[in-house]
Design a protein around this motif. Structure first.
Motif, PDB file in Angstrom:
ATOM      1  N   SER B 118       0.816  -1.088  -0.015  1.00  0.00           N
ATOM      2  CA  SER B 118       0.024  -0.062  -0.038  1.00  0.00           C
ATOM      3  C   SER B 118       0.925   1.240  -0.057  1.00  0.00           C
ATOM      4  O   SER B 118       0.498   2.147  -0.692  1.00  0.00           O
ATOM      5  CB  SER B 118      -1.091  -0.033   1.149  1.00  0.00           C
ATOM      6  OG  SER B 118      -0.366  -0.101   2.406  1.00  0.00           O
ATOM      7  N   LEU B 121       1.787   1.629  -3.599  1.00  0.00           N
ATOM      8  CA  LEU B 121       0.857   2.057  -4.628  1.00  0.00           C
ATOM      9  C   LEU B 121       0.639   3.572  -4.151  1.00  0.00           C
ATOM     10  O   LEU B 121       0.264   4.290  -5.362  1.00  0.00           O
ATOM     11  CB  LEU B 121      -0.179   1.133  -4.428  1.00  0.00           C
ATOM     12  CG  LEU B 121      -0.116  -0.207  -4.807  1.00  0.00           C
ATOM     13  CD1 LEU B 121      -1.416  -0.743  -4.352  1.00  0.00           C
ATOM     14  CD2 LEU B 121       0.024   0.022  -6.334  1.00  0.00           C
ATOM     15  N   ARG B 122       0.782   4.048  -3.074  1.00  0.00           N
ATOM     16  CA  ARG B 122       0.453   5.362  -2.733  1.00  0.00           C
ATOM     17  C   ARG B 122       1.546   6.341  -3.203  1.00  0.00           C
ATOM     18  O   ARG B 122       1.251   7.353  -4.190  1.00  0.00           O
ATOM     19  CB  ARG B 122       0.614   5.585  -1.141  1.00  0.00           C
ATOM     20  CG  ARG B 122      -0.204   6.871  -0.779  1.00  0.00           C
ATOM     21  CD  ARG B 122      -0.217   6.978   0.727  1.00  0.00           C
ATOM     22  NE  ARG B 122       1.106   6.957   1.273  1.00  0.00           N
ATOM     23  CZ  ARG B 122       1.613   6.446   2.188  1.00  0.00           C
ATOM     24  NH1 ARG B 122       0.781   5.416   2.878  1.00  0.00           N
ATOM     25  NH2 ARG B 122       2.703   6.461   2.808  1.00  0.00           N
ATOM     26  N   LEU B 124       3.580   5.544  -5.940  1.00  0.00           N
ATOM     27  CA  LEU B 124       3.445   5.643  -7.335  1.00  0.00           C
ATOM     28  C   LEU B 124       2.200   6.533  -7.539  1.00  0.00           C
ATOM     29  O   LEU B 124       2.349   7.348  -8.741  1.00  0.00           O
ATOM     30  CB  LEU B 124       3.141   4.112  -7.720  1.00  0.00           C
ATOM     31  CG  LEU B 124       4.309   3.240  -7.961  1.00  0.00           C
ATOM     32  CD1 LEU B 124       3.820   1.768  -8.032  1.00  0.00           C
ATOM     33  CD2 LEU B 124       5.341   3.516  -8.844  1.00  0.00           C
ATOM     34  N   GLU B 125       1.288   6.429  -6.736  1.00  0.00           N
ATOM     35  CA  GLU B 125       0.049   7.295  -7.179  1.00  0.00           C
ATOM     36  C   GLU B 125       0.352   8.936  -7.376  1.00  0.00           C
ATOM     37  O   GLU B 125       0.064   9.677  -8.121  1.00  0.00           O
ATOM     38  CB  GLU B 125      -1.125   7.056  -6.134  1.00  0.00           C
ATOM     39  CG  GLU B 125      -2.261   8.098  -6.123  1.00  0.00           C
ATOM     40  CD  GLU B 125      -3.353   7.582  -6.671  1.00  0.00           C
ATOM     41  OE1 GLU B 125      -3.721   6.517  -6.092  1.00  0.00           O
ATOM     42  OE2 GLU B 125      -4.330   8.282  -7.463  1.00  0.00           O
ATOM     43  N   THR B 126       1.192   9.243  -6.281  1.00  0.00           N
ATOM     44  CA  THR B 126       1.620  10.638  -5.986  1.00  0.00           C
ATOM     45  C   THR B 126       2.431  11.027  -7.282  1.00  0.00           C
ATOM     46  O   THR B 126       2.466  12.382  -7.448  1.00  0.00           O
ATOM     47  CB  THR B 126       2.136  10.952  -4.653  1.00  0.00           C
ATOM     48  OG1 THR B 126       3.100   9.896  -4.427  1.00  0.00           O
ATOM     49  CG2 THR B 126       1.199  11.202  -3.552  1.00  0.00           C
ATOM     50  N   GLY B 128       2.178   9.797  -9.996  1.00  0.00           N
ATOM     51  CA  GLY B 128       1.346   9.741 -11.353  1.00  0.00           C
ATOM     52  C   GLY B 128       1.893   8.570 -12.230  1.00  0.00           C
ATOM     53  O   GLY B 128       1.867   8.414 -13.410  1.00  0.00           O
ATOM     54  N   SER B 130       0.939   5.299 -11.513  1.00  0.00           N
ATOM     55  CA  SER B 130       0.090   4.257 -10.967  1.00  0.00           C
ATOM     56  C   SER B 130      -0.045   3.245 -12.038  1.00  0.00           C
ATOM     57  O   SER B 130      -0.091   1.862 -11.985  1.00  0.00           O
ATOM     58  CB  SER B 130      -1.407   4.667 -10.485  1.00  0.00           C
ATOM     59  OG  SER B 130      -1.245   5.243  -9.384  1.00  0.00           O
ATOM     60  N   ARG B 131      -0.272   3.678 -13.291  1.00  0.00           N
ATOM     61  CA  ARG B 131      -0.417   2.655 -14.310  1.00  0.00           C
ATOM     62  C   ARG B 131       0.706   1.900 -14.964  1.00  0.00           C
ATOM     63  O   ARG B 131       0.755   0.893 -15.393  1.00  0.00           O
ATOM     64  CB  ARG B 131      -1.007   3.664 -15.604  1.00  0.00           C
ATOM     65  CG  ARG B 131       0.088   4.419 -16.223  1.00  0.00           C
ATOM     66  CD  ARG B 131      -0.873   5.454 -17.096  1.00  0.00           C
ATOM     67  NE  ARG B 131       0.033   6.649 -16.943  1.00  0.00           N
ATOM     68  CZ  ARG B 131       0.821   7.215 -17.647  1.00  0.00           C
ATOM     69  NH1 ARG B 131       1.148   6.333 -18.782  1.00  0.00           N
ATOM     70  NH2 ARG B 131       1.789   8.320 -17.469  1.00  0.00           N
ATOM     71  N   ALA B 133       2.649   0.442 -12.627  1.00  0.00           N
ATOM     72  CA  ALA B 133       2.923  -0.650 -11.348  1.00  0.00           C
ATOM     73  C   ALA B 133       3.144  -2.075 -11.913  1.00  0.00           C
ATOM     74  O   ALA B 133       4.188  -2.499 -11.526  1.00  0.00           O
ATOM     75  CB  ALA B 133       1.707  -0.645 -10.344  1.00  0.00           C
ATOM     76  N   ALA B 151      10.593   7.024  -7.077  1.00  0.00           N
ATOM     77  CA  ALA B 151       9.340   6.320  -6.254  1.00  0.00           C
ATOM     78  C   ALA B 151      10.175   5.217  -5.338  1.00  0.00           C
ATOM     79  O   ALA B 151       9.749   5.319  -4.040  1.00  0.00           O
ATOM     80  CB  ALA B 151       8.365   5.551  -7.334  1.00  0.00           C
ATOM     81  N   HIS B 181       7.538  17.649  -9.157  1.00  0.00           N
ATOM     82  CA  HIS B 181       7.270  16.693  -7.943  1.00  0.00           C
ATOM     83  C   HIS B 181       8.572  17.001  -7.003  1.00  0.00           C
ATOM     84  O   HIS B 181       8.146  17.032  -5.665  1.00  0.00           O
ATOM     85  CB  HIS B 181       7.551  15.252  -8.368  1.00  0.00           C
ATOM     86  CG  HIS B 181       6.362  14.675  -9.224  1.00  0.00           C
ATOM     87  ND1 HIS B 181       5.388  14.591  -8.768  1.00  0.00           N
ATOM     88  CD2 HIS B 181       6.136  14.361 -10.442  1.00  0.00           C
ATOM     89  CE1 HIS B 181       4.412  14.329  -9.437  1.00  0.00           C
ATOM     90  NE2 HIS B 181       4.786  14.111 -10.575  1.00  0.00           N
TER      91      HIS B 181
END
Lengths: 253, 258
Positions: B118, B121-122, B124-126, B128, B130-131, B133, B151, B181
């Protein structure tokens, strides 16, 4: 990218990919084990046919497939030429003092069929897996962790090293280097290889340092997304039954 | 002033037969973003790696997070709290897939697989990402690799970021994204860069490594009034929305002291 041409086109939602990679490995293994224990030519022909059918259905491209099979066939040709003369048995024909035996021919044919059938099935079931997926599947099947990680690290860095090789080779060409059969060529290739080794060593040290920075303490992890479904169990059962049937036929025919 | 996160005192380091650092003093305080400048081979990367104990100094003291650090055990903790971003992302990303690479750090820090996942994933999300992963790391582009490498460092939730030329090899767009970032991050940073734009936008202070010693750099701006012609590329024969007159304006500029 990897130096090898891929066997298949980019594909999505292929029927093979709906099965667990572990199933594909297990089926290939079962098939190989069965095929090597068969002796009867008609049954082996059946195996070869299965292999061909699978290769067709899994969408292997004809060109790369033929090139890989050609490597195998060159070895097979050697067997076909030598086995009839080296296996004892009834004389089939003779050239001077050499007697070719029917048994030898049969042995050679068996090996030819077996090898081709197994290679075809391996290429269509295992060869079409993404190397990383294959590594994960091997890990999940309980193969030794160290070997699995060695395999995965090779997959990761083979492309990087190949790029390095290509850059060096290009730099040689840019300075008008043409390979010939002379001392200069051999020395230059020696340096190229030496340089690649040194660079790989340095890279491995940098990778280890980067791993240490992230708290590496001699443990690597695998996260696998593979899920074993009931259809996988069912398929495995069917394949196992098929193999058993072939083995029974072998005994009774 | 609050106490420094990382402090170097009279640090020396030799490569075989060749001194690299001859007595470096440095301190990184919370909230600072320090640019480490210097010529090729001045020992900038070495200095970053010394801070997290990847090399041992010849002489001098390294203190980090309130304690003096000497042996491998001391530095293990430092590495967890000071994330180092390597120059070549291929050195940093060694796992088969992106997600596995990002969870590697958190797992080493003792998080369970679920927590690590988790966190990863968090992060990676921040960023940008996520896709990406599930993607295989060696198939990423250069810019994507650099972002994923960042990351993997951020997933360890470091208090300090050490970065070795974070923008080299990136195109303008990728660089812009990375910069945005980095600007949003709260961590204290020390970064090596030859990229003037990065230094200008990110750094609050600059230090210069020359002849094995570190000197405080002076960053100043002066208003800069200039008119000049600049290279402008558009396809021949296409209407670019402007006229080309024969005479290109001459480059003029004047510095005005204020």
């Amino acid at each position: 990218m990897l130096p090898l041409p891929t066997l298949t086109q980019e594909r999505e939602n292929h029927w093979l990919d709906r099965f667990d990679p572990r199933l594909r490995l297990l089926c290939a293994l079962l098939f190989a084990l069965t095929t090597v224990s068969l002796q009867q030519i008609p049954l082996l022909l059946g195996c070869l046919l299965t292999g061909l059918l699978l290769a067709w259905q899994s969408g292997l491209r004809a060109g790369p497939l033929a090139r890989r099979l050609l490597l195998l066939e060159s070895l097979m040709l050697l067997l076909l030429l030598t086995l009839p003369f080296t296996v004892a048995g009834e004389t089939w024909f003779s050239i001077g003092p050499l007697n070719a035996s029917g048994e030898g021919l049969q042995r050679a044919l068996q090996i030819l069929l077996r090898a081709n059938a197994i290679v075809l099935v391996l290429l269509s079931l295992v060869g079409t897996l993404e190397p990383v997926t294959l590594g994960h599947a091997l890990g999940q099947l309980g193969m030794p962790r160290k070997l699995v990680h060695l395999f995965l690290l090779s997959v990761r860095y083979i492309g990087v090293l190949f790029q390095e090789y290509r850059r060096l080779r290009m730099a040689m060409r840019a300075r008008a280097f043409v390979a010939g059969s002379n001392r200069h060529t051999w020395r230059s290739f020696g340096w190229l290889l030496g340089m690649l080794l040194v660079r790989s060593l340095e890279r491995s040290q940098r990778v280890l340092r980067a791993m240490k920075c992230r708290g590496f303490h001699d443990r690597l992890y695998l996260l696998s997304e593979n899920r074993w479904h009931s259809r996988d169990s069912l398929t495995l059962l069917l394949v196992a039954l098929g193999c058993t049937y072939l083995l029974i036929l072998e005994r009774t025919l | 002033m609050n106490s420094p996160l990382i402090q170097l005192q009279d640090l020396t380091f030799d490569h075989p037969g060749q001194p690299v650092l001859k007595g470096v003093d440095f301190a990184l305080h919370p909230g600072e973003r320090v640019a480490l400048l210097g010529g090729n081979g001045a020992g900038k990367s070495t200095l970053l790696q010394l801070m997290v104990g990847l090399y041992r100094p010849g002489r001098g003291r390294i203190s980090a997070f309130g304690r003096e650090r000497q042996n491998e055990n001391d530095f293990r903790e430092v590495r967890a709290r000071a994330g180092l971003l390597f120059q070549d992302a291929d050195d940093q990303l060694f796992c088969p897939t992106v997600l596995e690479d990002v969870v590697f750090g958190p797992l080493n820090l003792g998080h369970s697989e679920g927590e690590a996942r988790s966190i990863a994933l968090r992060v990676l999300e921040t960023l940008g990402l996520s896709r990406h992963a599930g993607r295989v790391t060696h198939k990423l582009s250069g810019g994507e690799k650099r972002m994923v490498a960042l990351a993997t460092v951020l997933a360890m939730e470091p208090e300090v970021l050490l970065m070795d030329e974070p923008t080299t090899g990136l195109d303008e767009q990728a660089e812009q994204r990375l910069l945005e970032h980095l600007e949003a991050l709260p961590q204290a940073m020390l970064f090596v860069s030859h990229d003037r734009r990065l230094v200008e936008r990110l750094a609050t202070r600059a230090v210069l490594l020359t002849d094995g010693v570190l000197v405080e750099g002076i960053m100043h701006r002066h208003p800069h009034v200039h008119t000049h012609s600049h290279l402008h590329v558009h396809a021949a024969g296409l209407d670019a929305g402007h006229e080309h007159d024969e005479q290109t304006p001459r480059h003029r500029h004047s510095h005005e002291e204020i």
